[in-house]
Scaffold this motif. Sequence first.
Motif: not given
Length: 390
Positions: A304-307, A334-336, A359-363
């Motif tokens: 689920s990490r953006p490509v 998210l924390d930016d 974890q680098g997954r799309i949110a």
Amino acid sequence: MSGSPTAHHRAATLEFRHASKRYPRATEAAIEDLSLEIPAGEICVLVGPSGCGKTTAMRMVNRMIEMSGGDILLDGRSISERRPAELRREIGYAIQQIGLFPHQTVADNIATVPRLLGWERDRIARRVDELLELTGLDPQEMRERYPAQLSGGQRQRIGVARALAADPPLMLMDEPFGAVDPINRERLQNEFLRLQAEIGKTIVFVTHDIDEAIKMGDRIAVLQKGGVLAQFATPADLLMTPASPFVEDFVGADRALKRLALQRVRDIDLWRAPIVRVGEPVHRARAAIADSDLPFPLLVDAESRPVGWLSERGLLGERVTPELRSRATPTVELDDILRDALSDLLTHETQYGPVVDAQGRIAGVLSVEVISHALAAPASEVPSPTERLE
């Protein structure tokens, strides 16, 4: 300055009631008629141009400067009823020059007030170690060092630890990070806010830097010449509704952008992107597009990490193929802080950025449009400094 669960939670209300300070032979009052109330457990920042009386107001609290009129109440009790020495032991004090005793070890510096209060040696040793851990320093490594052997940032932490040693309900901080370089200053500010989320002290914090005030304050008192209170408000209220041209001018023309520094990406409603994976049926991908906030499908990997953003060519067959219109850059976390996220989008000349979790997954997806909605939201929706770190 990350914490340990043994931290105490003593905090006091502080109230200025028509407090004033006039020096003999001076034509104007240093503090005219200051009234404000600071709830227990909040950081109140006193800010204003030089000569506006912010340090004077703060030093009246621990009677390093005696007031000429009015009153200051600590937990409902007038400070003038207390002996100055006794009062000062109840109030932590951290200043820009830190003022550590050069010929004493770190442990002895931190133990200054507990020793004056007659604490037993074991209790003092435990408190010293607890505070070193609380401020993110290793007790084994630090106890026996001398101030000259420490970096500026470490000295500043020891100054904060010393101010907290007797667990005071109130802390006064005078430009505490002013002498530290910008990178370390930001780190110390963040660590201090994390520490405050844990110890919940009442803090009066003096700075001349409006950005620091906006970042650190639950409430901000803007003073103008003669210690006149121009506005007392939360950072969001100050930025959205400055009370006068003086405040507007002092806060600066980039008020809207400063407000973006108060929120993180996780604080706002993100757009839902149509998520697609290589090999899935195209009809399912098209249904996802119809059901989301964006017309562009986002290709993600098995984790689920953006490509990247899929082009129309990727949807021509029966199954999704990895034909990209563009890479998924920039990705935003998210924390930016929103201001930094906007800067990323503008730098990459794009309206949209995929948002990922730890974890680098799309949110979700951040867009310039979402950010403009955030700017229009009421001040009550903007989190406090310690909430912003959670």
